[in-house]
Design an enzyme around this catalytic site. Structure first.
Site, PDB file in Angstrom:
ATOM      1  N   ASP A  68     -24.292  25.363  75.538  1.00 51.80           N
ATOM      2  CA  ASP A  68     -23.574  26.263  74.634  1.00 51.80           C
ATOM      3  C   ASP A  68     -22.183  26.511  75.213  1.00 51.80           C
ATOM      4  O   ASP A  68     -22.021  26.698  76.438  1.00 51.80           O
ATOM      5  CB  ASP A  68     -24.318  27.594  74.499  1.00 51.80           C
ATOM      6  CG  ASP A  68     -23.716  28.477  73.436  1.00 51.80           C
ATOM      7  OD1 ASP A  68     -24.076  28.296  72.250  1.00 51.80           O
ATOM      8  OD2 ASP A  68     -22.884  29.344  73.785  1.00 51.80           O
ATOM      9  N   ILE A  69     -21.140  26.483  74.352  1.00 54.84           N
ATOM     10  CA  ILE A  69     -19.755  26.702  74.802  1.00 54.84           C
ATOM     11  C   ILE A  69     -19.566  28.202  75.046  1.00 54.84           C
ATOM     12  O   ILE A  69     -19.891  29.033  74.178  1.00 54.84           O
ATOM     13  CB  ILE A  69     -18.754  26.197  73.751  1.00 54.84           C
ATOM     14  CG1 ILE A  69     -18.946  24.692  73.503  1.00 54.84           C
ATOM     15  CG2 ILE A  69     -17.317  26.480  74.187  1.00 54.84           C
ATOM     16  CD1 ILE A  69     -18.047  24.119  72.430  1.00 54.84           C
TER      17      ILE A  69
ATOM     18  N   GLU B 189     -21.758  25.957  68.162  1.00 62.23           N
ATOM     19  CA  GLU B 189     -21.307  25.427  69.440  1.00 62.23           C
ATOM     20  C   GLU B 189     -22.475  25.050  70.337  1.00 62.23           C
ATOM     21  O   GLU B 189     -22.323  24.910  71.553  1.00 62.23           O
ATOM     22  CB  GLU B 189     -20.419  26.463  70.147  1.00 62.23           C
ATOM     23  CG  GLU B 189     -21.148  27.694  70.625  1.00 62.23           C
ATOM     24  CD  GLU B 189     -21.219  28.807  69.580  1.00 62.23           C
ATOM     25  OE1 GLU B 189     -21.361  29.950  69.956  1.00 62.23           O
ATOM     26  OE2 GLU B 189     -21.111  28.498  68.356  1.00 62.23           O
TER      27      GLU B 189
END
Length: 408
Positions: free
Chosen positions: A285-286, A328
């Protein structure tokens, strides 16, 4: 016709002994004469004998019989005939002599006629044969001709019967393409009936049937060309549709923004893996992606997602599957890798992303990721393993982000 010719020859043999015995008033002789006349009249009705030929046969046959009979009349000079009777007898004999002379004059024409008849029937006449041999030769030719004519008619009928099925098929094909063929239907009607005995009429009907077949053949050729063009168009349309379906099927398994596999493709990949191998999962996950969208805009955010997809693809094996699950969030499936190997890969990815210069729009943007890693256990499903990796990811978020957590 052959039967009548044979009967005439037999009757001629009957007449000879009666003529030799001078039995002019014999009832059997008269009966035989009537029978010959009947057969000659039948020949007149035969289509293959022209009126001119028939008249020649009748004239020569009558003269031959009369002369042969008259020349064989016994001399009556010693019977004490009266002067008037002797004059009548001399007149009668003179008439018969004149007839004999006429026959002698007509003899070459008769031979020519017999030769021409044999020549018309395809038989070369022998030049040294006498009249009797020529007549018998003509009779043989006629018999052979009649036999061959019968065979030809039988073969023609077989051909017509076989042709009927083909005509029906052609009519069906033309009807399928919307073409009307009245001339072919007329041909079919002609061939459904027996041909007439008259060769001229039969030839005219066959010629008409042939013209109908030619016209129908031209229509069939045009229809075939139309069908071929339509089929080519349909094949082209089907090929184009197949390509579109293939593209749509491929697109249904890809994320439209990043080109990575989507959830559907990820599930298919998991179902293709053997249960006997190690499978590890990395959830990604960003960090603070919402802030990137808010500060630089969603277009810049999309650029970051696409560039991150390239980094992930370039950093994994060809046997691995990289997928975008949404937003994301990303997932990597590592076949034949345990959690330790997967942890090493996740740490390398975390470092590679931190060092990479991401460009969003016209801005250079620093990007970090948080990762969670799990290994599928023997007693759990892939969904459960992914959930454990996702829980490890959120633990990385709690631990300050930009790090890797291995699931227990």
């Amino acid at each position: 016709m052959q039967r009548h010719l044979e009967q005439i020859l037999e009757d001629m043999d009957i007449l000879r002994p009666f003529a030799l015995q001078n039995q002019e008033n014999n009832a059997e002789l008269r009966s035989t004469m009537r029978r010959i006349i009947q057969h000659v009249e039948h020949l007149q009705r035969t289509p293959s004998i022209t009126p001119a030929h028939h008249q020649s046969i009748v004239t020569l046959l009558a003269q031959l019989l009369d002369v042969e009979h008259g020349m064989l009349i016994k001399s009556q000079h010693d019977a004490g005939l009266s002067e008037q009777e002797q004059e009548q007898l001399q007149t009668h004999v003179g008439e018969r002599q004149n007839m004999l002379q006429a026959i002698q004059q007509d003899w070459p024409a008769l031979q020519i006629f017999l030769n021409n008849c044999q020549d018309l029937l395809g038989k070369t006449p022998a030049t040294n044969d006498d009249l009797g041999q020529q007549v018998r030769g003509l009779e043989k030719c006629l018999r052979e001709h009649l036999y061959q004519d019968g065979q030809l008619r039988a073969e023609l009928n077989q051909f017509i019967n076989a042709l009927q099925g083909s005509i029906g098929s052609v009519l069906h094909v033309l009807d399928e393409v919307g073409e009307d063929a009245p001339e072919l239907k007329q041909t079919q009607s002609i061939l459904q009936h027996d041909l007439p005995d008259d060769p001229i009429e039969a030839k005219a009907l066959l010629q008409k049937a042939r013209e109908g077949l030619v016209q129908a053949g031209n229509k069939l050729t045009a229809a075939s060309q139309t069908m071929h063009a339509n089929m080519q168009q349909q094949v082209s349309q089907m090929t184009d549709l197949s390509s579109r379906l293939e593209e749509a099927e491929h697109a249904a398994r890809k994320d439209p923004l990043t080109g990575l596999a989507n959830r559907r493709k990820l599930a298919e990949f998991l179902s293709s893996l053997s249960d006997d191998i190690n499978i590890s999962f990395v959830m990604i996950d960003i960090d603070h992606f919402k802030k990137i969208n808010d500060r630089y805009g969603h277009d810049a955010g999309d650029d970051i997602l696409s560039e991150l997809a390239n980094v992930l693809n370039n950093s994994t094996r060809s046997s691995d599957m990289v997928a975008r699950l949404g937003g994301e969030e990303f997932c990597i499936i590592l076949p034949e890798a345990d959690i330790k190997q997967a942890g090493v890969l996740a740490a390398n990815l975390c470092q590679a992303v931190s060092l990479h210069r991401f460009v969003g729009g016209t801005h250079h943007i620093d990007v970090n990721i948080s990762l969670g890693v799990s290994q599928k256990k023997d007693d759990e499903t892939s969904a459960t393993s992914i959930k454990r990796a996702d829980q490890a990811l959120y633990q990385s978020k709690k631990d300050g982000r930009n790090c890797v957590t291995l699931a227990k």
